[in-house]
Design an enzyme around this catalytic site. Structure first.
Site, mmCIF file in Angstrom:
data_model
loop_
_atom_site.group_PDB
_atom_site.id
_atom_site.type_symbol
_atom_site.label_atom_id
_atom_site.label_comp_id
_atom_site.label_asym_id
_atom_site.label_seq_id
_atom_site.Cartn_x
_atom_site.Cartn_y
_atom_site.Cartn_z
ATOM 1 N N ARG A 68 0.847 -1.189 0.000
ATOM 2 C CA ARG A 68 0.000 0.000 0.000
ATOM 3 C C ARG A 68 0.887 1.246 0.000
ATOM 4 N NH1 ARG A 68 -3.222 -0.215 4.971
ATOM 5 N NH2 ARG A 68 -4.633 -1.571 3.830
ATOM 6 N N GLY A 108 -15.665 -7.616 2.604
ATOM 7 C CA GLY A 108 -15.539 -9.054 2.820
ATOM 8 C C GLY A 108 -15.653 -9.506 4.247
ATOM 9 N N CYS A 162 -13.612 -2.514 5.259
ATOM 10 C CA CYS A 162 -12.785 -1.686 4.376
ATOM 11 C C CYS A 162 -13.614 -1.132 3.213
ATOM 12 C CB CYS A 162 -11.611 -2.498 3.836
ATOM 13 S SG CYS A 162 -10.458 -3.029 5.119
#
Length: 609
Positions: A147, A519, A524
């Site tokens: 990231r 998920g 997120c």
């Protein structure tokens, strides 16, 4: 009726989530400017002097470490930080030694294993092991997601080409995702390549440092900063300065690498609130005081599996020159005083709840350069109500003769060849710049109006990244899902597309509807801010067999009347989801069944177990 009676009735009638929110906002309102020093001191005295003793201390190398007397009952992640300073992997070149080791050597050592699975997150590297995911074809030990830091979501064609060159080396395991914080995540990275990738990132003005774990996440700003005809303030300088503060200009800043938990910040520059201030730990809201531009402050917004909270007023205003000192002061207060116990209770709002807003504010004030913090102004520059504009399609900029073009990137997933093509388009039609949005889409700014038709005729826009997607696709957001994420319970990206395509065959919409997929309960994908949110879980199908499912959330709002959605239906099997979504769209959003749908009893398999 007395105001207290009105409040009591509202609290009794409201669902539990809103009761908590209203109690905090109305019952425990921050004091006004009339608050006396004695009242503030009394509040601090009630909390207790010992509780306000900083729990960390500075050590050699600039690292901040939990004091010995506060190490009882700490969570496992805090123990990992005490065992070895995570930032030593970059600040002391530990990554060179680690990247030269085999996975067998790493797994044989507790220290090295914790480096791989925990500490490398301080470098933005997230390890995914085979056993974490049923789709093991996509994984092998030693593969990572990396990231980046991309303040305000602004990137260049050069940077985009470099990222494409990295993931192109990893075949089917290499791809790039746009995150819900205007950021890039690259996938497929192998450990031996990490030192070279870090050098390559630095060469193009990028960094991945301090983008994971107990660090400050990517600062979000207006994706139209500097080009918006209706702009309040250009957020780019502020988000850049905040990133430089947090990372010490990409060298690594140990002053802010030992926070109790992750921490989010945004700077608002638009009436549309594209920045989603209500879900950030710190949000700067533009406001003028005594003729000077500055910001009112919201604090404490966050999502977690056990609790979601909306940001609330700090009752403070800072001039624009104090954006960075204020952020530093809040981070220091959180670092010094935040709990290090149960990880589900270590986000900053828990500290605010424990201390009370006025004591928390006082602790921030003590850490300001002049030990002062002005009270908030009543009127902010953000206009309310405001109809949120779409970022997709062609729109005029404030610069005469130029437009920006918003492109829909299906669930935010790109391949290397698509990255290269976007870089070419940015150079050929724009100024070599791309903007990412929190909805996982991309903007090409600074396109000459005389070149718009040619850009819109490009194959990439015709075949893949449409400027005018369907009403249901245009705001579709999905987290990584269990294809690549070890935390995710269900697959999200492919399923989100399939369910949406199926639903669009069944209904016609009159307005956009925002659907978000996540998920797992870490959310997120931010399902609580969506019109319809899907949170992964395990469910039971009609035969009683375990299968992938979702909890459905409804009613999340963004913009000037923002609030979080609430749970509507639990544990719906994914393979039975399409007709449920059709019913919701018809009942709640005015969708119309397409001709013949009333008699169609077939329910297609949509990728469920």
């Amino acid at each position: 009726m007395a105001s207290s009676s009105i409040l009591q009735q509202l609290l009794l009638q409201a669902p539990p989530q809103r009761r908590t929110f209203w109690r905090r906002r109305w019952v425990n309102l921050p004091p006004t400017a009339a608050t006396t020093m004695s009242e503030a001191s009394a509040a601090e005295e009630a909390v207790g002097e010992e509780r306000l003793d900083p729990r960390v201390e500075k050590r050699e190398g600039g690292y901040w470490v939990l004091k010995e007397k506060y190490r009882t009952g700490i969570n496992p992640q805090e123990k990992v930080k005490l065992e070895k300073e995570p930032m030593s992997l970059v600040m002391e070149d530990g990554i060179l030694e680690l990247s030269a080791k085999s996975m067998e050597e790493i797994d044989a050592s507790k220290i090295f294993k914790n480096d791989i699975d925990v500490r490398l997150k301080w470098l933005g590297l997230f390890h995914r092991r085979k056993h974490q995911c049923q789709y093991s074809f996509h994984f092998s030990d030693g593969r990572f997601m990396m990231r980046l830091k991309l303040p305000n979501g602004v990137t260049t064609s050069e940077q985009t080409r470099y990222l494409a060159s990295v993931v192109a080396n990893y075949g089917e395991q290499g791809c790039v995702d746009i995150t819900t914080r205007q950021n890039w995540q690259i996938r497929g990275v192998v450990l031996p390549d990490v030192p070279t990738i870090l050098q390559g990132l630095a060469a193009v003005g990028l960094t991945s440092l301090q983008s994971g774990m107990d660090n400050v996440r990517n600062p979000v700003g207006n994706p139209l900063a500097g080009i918006d005809p209706l702009e309040i303030v250009d957020t780019r300088p502020y988000t850049q300065l905040l990133t430089e503060l947090v990372t010490d200009n990409s060298r690594g800043n140990p002053a802010f690498t030992n926070l109790p938990r992750k921490w989010n910040v945004c700077v608002v520059g638009s009436h549309d609130l594209f920045e989603h201030p209500h879900i950030n730990d710190l949000a700067y809201m533009p406001a003028v005081k005594d003729g000077k531009l500055g910001f009112n402050l919201l604090v404490g917004g966050f999502f977690s599996p056990k609790r979601c909270a909306e940001a609330i007023p700090l009752d403070a205003w800072v001039p624009s020159d104090d954006v960075v000192p204020l952020c530093k002061a809040i981070l220091e207060a959180y670092r010094d005083l935040g709990s290090r116990g149960n990880r589900q209770k270590t986000r900053m709002m828990w500290l605010i709840d424990e201390l009370g807003m006025e004591v928390f504010r006082s602790e921030v004030e003590k850490r300001m350069p002049e030990k002062k913090l002005g009270r908030a102004v009543e009127e902010e520059l953000v206009q309310k109500p405001w109809e949120r504009r779409s970022l997709l399609g062609v729109h005029p900029q404030k610069q005469v003769g130029l437009s920006f073009v918003g492109l829909h990137v299906p669930v935010g997933r790109l391949q290397a060849n698509e990255m290269l093509e976007l870089a070419r388009l940015a150079d050929e039609y724009g100024s070599g710049e791309l903007r990412l949005t929190v909805e996982q889409n991309i903007i090409i700014p600074n396109v000459k109006n005389s070149r718009l038709d040619a850009l819109l005729s490009e194959p990439l826009l015709k075949e893949r990244f449409s400027p005018q997607p369907s009403l249901l696709m245009r705001n579709l957001v999905a987290c990584t899902g269990n294809q690549f994420c070890g935390q995710a319970i269900i697959e999200t990206k492919a399923r989100a597309l399939k369910v949406t395509e199926e639903v669009e065959r069944r209904v016609a919409l009159q307005m956009p509807v925002r659907m978000h997929w996540t998920g797992c309960p870490n959310t997120c994908g931010q399902v609580q801010v969506a019109d319809i949110g899907f949170m992964g879980c395990m469910a039971r199908d009609k035969e009683g067999k375990a299968c992938e499912g979702v909890d459905i959330y409804l009613g999340g709002r963004i913009g000037s009347d923002s609030h979080l959605g609430e749970l509507y239906k639990k544990a719906v099997p994914c393979k039975d989801l399409a007709p449920v979504v059709v019913d919701i769209l018809v009942d709640k959003f005015g969708a119309v069944l397409r001709v013949g749908e009333e008699d169609d009893e077939e329910e297609g398999e949509l990728g469920g177990n």
